[in-house]
Design a protein around this motif. Structure first.
Motif, PDB file in Angstrom:
ATOM      1  N   ASN A   1     -55.586   9.438 -17.628  1.00 39.98           N
ATOM      2  CA  ASN A   1     -55.252   8.947 -16.299  1.00 39.98           C
ATOM      3  C   ASN A   1     -56.540   8.516 -15.610  1.00 39.98           C
ATOM      4  O   ASN A   1     -57.431   9.324 -15.393  1.00 39.98           O
TER       5      ASN A   1
ATOM      6  N   VAL B   1     -52.634   4.840 -16.464  1.00 35.25           N
ATOM      7  CA  VAL B   1     -52.775   5.394 -17.804  1.00 35.25           C
ATOM      8  C   VAL B   1     -53.447   4.342 -18.678  1.00 35.25           C
ATOM      9  O   VAL B   1     -52.994   3.194 -18.755  1.00 35.25           O
TER      10      VAL B   1
ATOM     11  N   ALA C   1     -46.035   6.882 -20.649  1.00 34.82           N
ATOM     12  CA  ALA C   1     -45.785   7.015 -19.206  1.00 34.82           C
ATOM     13  C   ALA C   1     -44.426   7.597 -18.893  1.00 34.82           C
ATOM     14  O   ALA C   1     -43.579   7.765 -19.642  1.00 34.82           O
TER      15      ALA C   1
END
Length: 165
Positions: free
Chosen positions: A58, A63, A165
């Protein structure tokens, strides 16, 4: 590193580079491809990711994939430690982290110092390099990230990132 900065008598064209080490070898890329340099932080592994993708991390709410650059270059994988760094680069509009042993320097060098890669029959290596910078204490391989990560490969990494994600 003893890179000679722009000297009188050349055409004045310069390259801004960031130099880093992988194992005992020195590499560099153009600073224009680099967004930031971060200290090592663990990545979250992703199932079925390409062999050179360690995982994802992150980065301020985004991401990004983390790539073992040594593995990508056909070297043995990097064993990250507290001295390792993540060089965050942007390639084809996608941010990715490149794990390096350590960042050596950020420099402006004379473009005349860049020499062509010798024409040898090594698969991939010449394709990834824009040239070699010869120094009294060693050679620096000048990498081209856009050739190293083809557009289709960054799309594959983006798909892997979306799966995480």
């Amino acid at each position: 590193m003893n890179v000679v900065v722009n000297s009188p008598g050349n055409n004045g064209e310069t390259l801004e580079i960031i130099a880093f080490r992988l194992h005992d070898q020195e590499f560099c890329v153009r600073t224009t491809t680099i967004r930031e340099i971060r200290g090592w932080g663990p990545a979250t592994p992703i199932p079925h990711a390409p062999a050179d993708v360690i995982g994802v991390m992150n980065l301020r709410g985004t991401v990004i994939p983390i790539v073992d650059l040594a593995n990508k270059l056909g070297m043995r994988s990097t064993e990250p430690n507290e001295r390792s760094a993540i060089v965050v680069a942007e390639v084809y509009g996608m941010a990715m982290g490149l794990v390096v042993d350590r960042v050596s320097d950020i420099l402006t060098i004379s473009a005349s110092l860049l020499q062509p890669v010798p024409d040898i029959s090594v698969s991939g290596g010449r394709h990834y390099a824009d040239g070699i910078i010869a120094q009294p204490d060693g050679m620096i391989c000048f990498l081209n990230l856009e050739r190293m990560f083809e557009a289709t490969e960054t799309q594959d990494m983006a798909a892997t990132k979306m799966a995480a994600a």
